[in-house]
Design a protein around this motif. Structure first.
Motif, mmCIF file in Angstrom:
data_model
loop_
_atom_site.group_PDB
_atom_site.id
_atom_site.type_symbol
_atom_site.label_atom_id
_atom_site.label_comp_id
_atom_site.label_asym_id
_atom_site.label_seq_id
_atom_site.Cartn_x
_atom_site.Cartn_y
_atom_site.Cartn_z
ATOM 1 N N ASP A 14 0.865 -1.170 0.000
ATOM 2 C CA ASP A 14 0.000 0.000 0.000
ATOM 3 C C ASP A 14 0.905 1.224 0.000
ATOM 4 N N ASN A 127 -4.947 3.381 -4.134
ATOM 5 C CA ASN A 127 -6.162 4.050 -4.575
ATOM 6 C C ASN A 127 -5.857 5.315 -5.361
ATOM 7 N N GLY A 150 -5.861 1.607 -8.529
ATOM 8 C CA GLY A 150 -7.245 1.174 -8.594
ATOM 9 C C GLY A 150 -7.984 1.737 -9.790
ATOM 10 N N LYS A 157 -9.846 0.334 -3.067
ATOM 11 C CA LYS A 157 -9.700 -0.651 -1.997
ATOM 12 C C LYS A 157 -10.678 -0.306 -0.869
ATOM 13 N N PRO A 158 -11.243 -1.336 -0.243
ATOM 14 C CA PRO A 158 -10.908 -2.756 -0.306
ATOM 15 C C PRO A 158 -11.737 -3.581 -1.291
ATOM 16 N N ILE A 162 -9.315 -5.048 -6.891
ATOM 17 C CA ILE A 162 -7.995 -4.406 -6.802
ATOM 18 C C ILE A 162 -6.941 -5.411 -6.359
ATOM 19 N N TYR A 163 -7.283 -6.254 -5.404
ATOM 20 C CA TYR A 163 -6.316 -7.269 -4.958
ATOM 21 C C TYR A 163 -6.115 -8.324 -6.048
ATOM 22 N N ASP A 186 -7.249 -2.554 4.947
ATOM 23 C CA ASP A 186 -6.638 -2.927 3.673
ATOM 24 C C ASP A 186 -6.176 -4.385 3.714
ATOM 25 N N GLY A 189 -8.961 -6.897 3.392
ATOM 26 C CA GLY A 189 -9.358 -7.098 2.001
ATOM 27 C C GLY A 189 -8.399 -8.006 1.263
ATOM 28 N N ALA A 190 -7.097 -7.823 1.498
ATOM 29 C CA ALA A 190 -6.099 -8.670 0.856
ATOM 30 C C ALA A 190 -6.212 -10.113 1.328
#
Length: 230
Positions: A14, A127, A150, A157-158, A162-163, A186, A189-190
């Motif tokens: 990030d 982002n 993004g 994100k999240p 994006i991941y 973050d 989300g990953a």
């Protein structure tokens, strides 16, 4: 709690808050634009900016607004700040709106990335818009092999896409991709996307809660690099 993290092929970072001091940079830009404001007034203007960004990103995520880049949303936030502060000079407002291109790195960011990039493919995942990332990377002296925005998937994100962008770019299974961030939201989300996760403490981050399960917690990039070097 530092930890040894094994079997990593690609490291993803990030950017905003993790590698650069985003609140500090925005605060400095507001202070430059409104030099007569005291600390309390600057803090109130910064909070107004941050609330707008958060609200608009949420509206986009919920489908209530079409995707807009970070620079578009920052320009809206700068206009709100200018209106609140009684600032009317267009050039001053435009410079304040572009503050995201001029954020300063944390003290260990440049050297930490340099060390990691000698051993791993390193990605930025942000982002921030593609244009903002280009200028920010140059200004802050960040080194990686590719920076992903993004904007490519028109989401913030999240959002899971994006991941997936990071994992697809890495070209290896998600469990061999390490996401590094100062924001627990973050990393959640990953992790939900199957990536490994490492929390790095920053003064402006979102610390983990007792229920978060990440692969490592680190006081800074030096600790992270040492763990990955083992």
């Amino acid at each position: 709690m530092a930890a040894e993290i094994r079997d990593i092929e690609v490291v993803v970072f990030d950017v905003l808050g993790t590698l650069v001091d985003e609140p500090g940079g925005l605060r400095a830009a507001i202070r430059d634009a409104v030099p007569t404001a005291d600390d309390a007034a600057v803090d109130e203007l910064l909070a107004r900016w941050q609330r707008h960004v958060e609200r608009e990103q949420q509206r986009i995520a919920q489908g209530d607004r079409a995707y807009a880049t970070s620079e578009t949303i920052d320009a809206e936030a700068a206009r709100l700040v200018a209106d609140r502060a009684g600032l009317g000079d267009p050039a001053t407002v435009a410079r304040m709106a572009a503050a995201g291109r001029r954020l300063l790195p944390w003290a260990d960011s440049v050297a930490g990335l340099e060390r990691l990039a000698r051993r791993f493919p390193v990605l930025g995942l942000s982002n921030a818009s593609r244009t903002a990332l280009l200028h920010l990377n140059a200004h802050a002296g960040l080194r990686w092999h590719q920076a992903l925005s993004g904007e490519t998937v028109r989401a913030y994100k999240p959002a899971p896409e994006i991941y997936r962008l990071a994992v697809d770019t890495a070209g290896c299974p998600p469990e061999r991709v390490l996401m590094v961030a100062a924001h627990a939201w973050d990393l959640r989300g990953a992790r939900a996307s199957g990536m490994r996760t490492a929390y790095v403490h920053r003064p402006v981050g979102d610390p983990p809660t007792g229920s978060d399960v990440f692969d490592g917690h680190f006081g800074g990039l030096d600790e992270l690099v040492t763990a990955l070097d083992r």
